[in-house]
Design a protein around this motif. Sequence first.
Motif, PDB file in Angstrom:
ATOM      1  N   ARG A  37      25.575-134.623  29.979  1.00 35.96           N
ATOM      2  CA  ARG A  37      25.439-133.164  29.925  1.00 35.96           C
ATOM      3  C   ARG A  37      24.151-132.788  29.206  1.00 35.96           C
ATOM      4  O   ARG A  37      23.828-133.339  28.142  1.00 35.96           O
ATOM      5  CB  ARG A  37      26.647-132.551  29.194  1.00 35.96           C
ATOM      6  N   ILE A  38      23.415-131.849  29.772  1.00 32.64           N
ATOM      7  CA  ILE A  38      22.157-131.383  29.187  1.00 32.64           C
ATOM      8  C   ILE A  38      22.431-130.089  28.452  1.00 32.64           C
ATOM      9  O   ILE A  38      22.719-129.056  29.065  1.00 32.64           O
ATOM     10  CB  ILE A  38      21.083-131.149  30.263  1.00 32.64           C
ATOM     11  N   GLY A  39      22.334-130.115  27.145  1.00 34.63           N
ATOM     12  CA  GLY A  39      22.439-128.912  26.333  1.00 34.63           C
ATOM     13  C   GLY A  39      23.773-128.225  26.488  1.00 34.63           C
ATOM     14  O   GLY A  39      24.758-128.768  26.978  1.00 34.63           O
ATOM     15  N   GLY A  40      23.802-126.961  26.004  1.00 37.11           N
ATOM     16  CA  GLY A  40      25.006-126.144  26.117  1.00 37.11           C
ATOM     17  C   GLY A  40      24.708-124.987  27.027  1.00 37.11           C
ATOM     18  O   GLY A  40      24.883-125.044  28.226  1.00 37.11           O
ATOM     19  N   GLY A  41      24.177-123.906  26.430  1.00 35.31           N
ATOM     20  CA  GLY A  41      23.712-122.777  27.226  1.00 35.31           C
ATOM     21  C   GLY A  41      24.835-122.007  27.889  1.00 35.31           C
ATOM     22  O   GLY A  41      25.997-122.356  27.804  1.00 35.31           O
ATOM     23  N   GLN A  42      24.444-120.935  28.557  1.00 38.56           N
ATOM     24  CA  GLN A  42      25.412-120.058  29.200  1.00 38.56           C
ATOM     25  C   GLN A  42      25.302-120.121  30.710  1.00 38.56           C
ATOM     26  O   GLN A  42      25.986-119.401  31.420  1.00 38.56           O
ATOM     27  CB  GLN A  42      25.184-118.614  28.724  1.00 38.56           C
ATOM     28  N   SER A  43      24.452-120.974  31.251  1.00 36.55           N
ATOM     29  CA  SER A  43      24.238-121.003  32.684  1.00 36.55           C
ATOM     30  C   SER A  43      25.069-122.121  33.306  1.00 36.55           C
ATOM     31  O   SER A  43      26.033-122.612  32.733  1.00 36.55           O
ATOM     32  CB  SER A  43      22.754-121.188  32.983  1.00 36.55           C
ATOM     33  N   ASN A  44      24.692-122.518  34.511  1.00 38.38           N
ATOM     34  CA  ASN A  44      25.445-123.532  35.219  1.00 38.38           C
ATOM     35  C   ASN A  44      25.389-124.870  34.494  1.00 38.38           C
ATOM     36  O   ASN A  44      24.305-125.322  34.108  1.00 38.38           O
ATOM     37  CB  ASN A  44      24.882-123.690  36.635  1.00 38.38           C
ATOM     38  N   ARG A  61      23.631-129.962  39.135  1.00 42.77           N
ATOM     39  CA  ARG A  61      24.006-128.626  38.638  1.00 42.77           C
ATOM     40  C   ARG A  61      25.203-128.116  39.417  1.00 42.77           C
ATOM     41  O   ARG A  61      25.300-128.321  40.628  1.00 42.77           O
ATOM     42  CB  ARG A  61      22.829-127.647  38.758  1.00 42.77           C
ATOM     43  N   LYS A  62      26.099-127.446  38.695  1.00 43.26           N
ATOM     44  CA  LYS A  62      27.323-126.918  39.286  1.00 43.26           C
ATOM     45  C   LYS A  62      27.732-125.655  38.549  1.00 43.26           C
ATOM     46  O   LYS A  62      27.285-125.427  37.424  1.00 43.26           O
ATOM     47  CB  LYS A  62      28.451-127.961  39.182  1.00 43.26           C
ATOM     48  N   PRO A  63      28.564-124.809  39.127  1.00 45.24           N
ATOM     49  CA  PRO A  63      29.071-123.660  38.380  1.00 45.24           C
ATOM     50  C   PRO A  63      30.087-124.116  37.336  1.00 45.24           C
ATOM     51  O   PRO A  63      30.675-125.191  37.463  1.00 45.24           O
ATOM     52  CB  PRO A  63      29.764-122.807  39.460  1.00 45.24           C
ATOM     53  N   PRO A  64      30.310-123.295  36.306  1.00 47.64           N
ATOM     54  CA  PRO A  64      31.406-123.600  35.381  1.00 47.64           C
ATOM     55  C   PRO A  64      32.740-123.546  36.115  1.00 47.64           C
ATOM     56  O   PRO A  64      32.880-122.838  37.110  1.00 47.64           O
ATOM     57  CB  PRO A  64      31.309-122.491  34.325  1.00 47.64           C
ATOM     58  N   ALA A  65      33.719-124.283  35.612  1.00 45.79           N
ATOM     59  CA  ALA A  65      35.042-124.262  36.233  1.00 45.79           C
ATOM     60  C   ALA A  65      35.679-122.887  36.105  1.00 45.79           C
ATOM     61  O   ALA A  65      36.395-122.432  36.978  1.00 45.79           O
ATOM     62  CB  ALA A  65      35.931-125.324  35.599  1.00 45.79           C
ATOM     63  N   ALA A  66      35.406-122.192  34.980  1.00 43.64           N
ATOM     64  CA  ALA A  66      35.906-120.829  34.775  1.00 43.64           C
ATOM     65  C   ALA A  66      34.837-120.058  34.042  1.00 43.64           C
ATOM     66  O   ALA A  66      34.255-120.548  33.078  1.00 43.64           O
ATOM     67  CB  ALA A  66      37.194-120.838  33.957  1.00 43.64           C
ATOM     68  N   ALA A  70      31.808-111.989  37.479  1.00 45.52           N
ATOM     69  CA  ALA A  70      32.024-111.556  38.858  1.00 45.52           C
ATOM     70  C   ALA A  70      31.704-112.688  39.816  1.00 45.52           C
ATOM     71  O   ALA A  70      30.867-113.548  39.533  1.00 45.52           O
ATOM     72  CB  ALA A  70      31.140-110.346  39.168  1.00 45.52           C
ATOM     73  N   PRO A  71      32.339-112.723  40.987  1.00 47.16           N
ATOM     74  CA  PRO A  71      32.014-113.737  41.987  1.00 47.16           C
ATOM     75  C   PRO A  71      30.525-113.704  42.317  1.00 47.16           C
ATOM     76  O   PRO A  71      29.928-112.648  42.449  1.00 47.16           O
ATOM     77  CB  PRO A  71      32.871-113.319  43.199  1.00 47.16           C
ATOM     78  N   GLY A  72      29.939-114.883  42.458  1.00 48.27           N
ATOM     79  CA  GLY A  72      28.521-114.975  42.784  1.00 48.27           C
ATOM     80  C   GLY A  72      27.616-115.117  41.581  1.00 48.27           C
ATOM     81  O   GLY A  72      26.427-115.394  41.722  1.00 48.27           O
ATOM     82  N   ALA A  73      28.155-114.935  40.354  1.00 49.90           N
ATOM     83  CA  ALA A  73      27.311-114.977  39.167  1.00 49.90           C
ATOM     84  C   ALA A  73      26.735-116.361  38.937  1.00 49.90           C
ATOM     85  O   ALA A  73      25.699-116.504  38.321  1.00 49.90           O
ATOM     86  CB  ALA A  73      28.119-114.530  37.947  1.00 49.90           C
ATOM     87  N   HIS A  74      27.414-117.398  39.408  1.00 52.56           N
ATOM     88  CA  HIS A  74      26.933-118.768  39.226  1.00 52.56           C
ATOM     89  C   HIS A  74      26.744-119.445  40.580  1.00 52.56           C
ATOM     90  O   HIS A  74      27.037-120.622  40.741  1.00 52.56           O
ATOM     91  CB  HIS A  74      27.931-119.556  38.375  1.00 52.56           C
ATOM     92  N   ALA A  75      26.278-118.708  41.574  1.00 48.31           N
ATOM     93  CA  ALA A  75      26.188-119.215  42.942  1.00 48.31           C
ATOM     94  C   ALA A  75      25.059-120.229  43.073  1.00 48.31           C
ATOM     95  O   ALA A  75      23.898-119.865  43.198  1.00 48.31           O
ATOM     96  CB  ALA A  75      25.980-118.053  43.910  1.00 48.31           C
ATOM     97  N   VAL A  76      25.412-121.520  43.056  1.00 51.04           N
ATOM     98  CA  VAL A  76      24.381-122.547  43.139  1.00 51.04           C
ATOM     99  C   VAL A  76      23.742-122.598  44.516  1.00 51.04           C
ATOM    100  O   VAL A  76      22.637-123.131  44.666  1.00 51.04           O
ATOM    101  CB  VAL A  76      24.933-123.941  42.743  1.00 51.04           C
ATOM    102  N   LEU A 232      12.310-124.257  36.209  1.00 50.77           N
ATOM    103  CA  LEU A 232      13.734-124.562  36.301  1.00 50.77           C
ATOM    104  C   LEU A 232      14.581-123.294  36.205  1.00 50.77           C
ATOM    105  O   LEU A 232      14.072-122.204  35.972  1.00 50.77           O
ATOM    106  CB  LEU A 232      14.135-125.522  35.174  1.00 50.77           C
ATOM    107  N   ASP A 233      15.895-123.466  36.356  1.00 53.07           N
ATOM    108  CA  ASP A 233      16.908-122.429  36.103  1.00 53.07           C
ATOM    109  C   ASP A 233      16.660-121.154  36.907  1.00 53.07           C
ATOM    110  O   ASP A 233      16.347-120.096  36.359  1.00 53.07           O
ATOM    111  CB  ASP A 233      16.984-122.112  34.607  1.00 53.07           C
TER     112      ASP A 233
END
Length: 346
Positions: A37-44, A61-66, A70-76, A232-233
């Motif tokens: 795992r790379i860092g913590g952060g609030q993103s994917n 990279r992946k979205p968080p499990a929860a 809103a839907p789409g906020a972590h749309a990889v 990145l990001d």
Amino acid sequence: MNLPPALSSPGFDPAPLEALLRAELPDADPGPLRLERIGGGQSNPTFFLGFGTAPARYVLRKPPAATGLAPGAHAVDREVRILRALASTDVPVPRVACFHPDVELIGTPFYVMQRLHGRILPWLRSPGVAAHERRDMILRIADTLATLHRLDWRALGLEGYGKPGSFFARQLERLNRQWQALPRAADAQMARLSAWLGQNVPSDDRTTIAHGDFRIGNLVFHPTEPRVIGVLDWELSTLGHPLSDLAYGALAWHLDADQFDGVRGLEAEALGIPSEAEYLARYHAAVPELPRLEPFHLAYVLFRGAVMAEGIVARAAAGLATDPGARRFATLAPVFARRALEISGA
């Protein structure tokens, strides 16, 4: 060479992933899959990915499990789309190796991209860089941002990646909705700032690719040279107004050293940090047709930052934030709002 440790629990069963990647990454090294795992952060959530004892050559990279978002906020899938679109341009980005939109394999969609080997500086003031090199690096940030904003998004096949026009008005409407749903919605500073922003949206309405989080911590620099080798990001990227990116990068000169990436009050020249005027001049030399920053643009990104910081705090309180240290953002929203009011004169 010290190899990163394998991650004992990435939050999913890595066995199906390993079997798939063996087929999709023909140049994968022998040995078992390693994830770190790379860092913590609030993103994917992001992981270095390697095999056996060889250095990790990929990033997953992946979205968080929860998320509580809103839907789409972590749309990889959006990240994959923009990375693939930019692969043929002068904006340096990692190469996407594979993308899986389904959730059956590891519980979420994910993609794997090339790992870029270079230097990542979390802050403009990060130690370990000579003053003359830091100056060159920061000015190269302006060059890279200008290169991004010069791109023809239609020619790159990015129709529908965002809505052209009315960017600030639409964003303010969305941010106000988000703020009203948060515990501190009655905050008087934010109410005053929101009203001022709504009454002072600039008339310029152009559209470019907007990164959304364009700062030094999201760039990879060459190991020994001051040039940018990767951006990145792209999680917040969209079609938007270029000055939203420029203002976000310029915030460092308007915040103190203990306020996010602030450099105000530091001996900037001794550190090799150019002035804000020099940074902006470097950017506009490459895109002279774009308008200059106004107090609105800086106040807008501070307002956005306040909403995002308070949202992170709320998700942490609900146990949904991906970073255990998310509560540290609790101090940022009032600081950002107060600074925005000072800049705007509201």
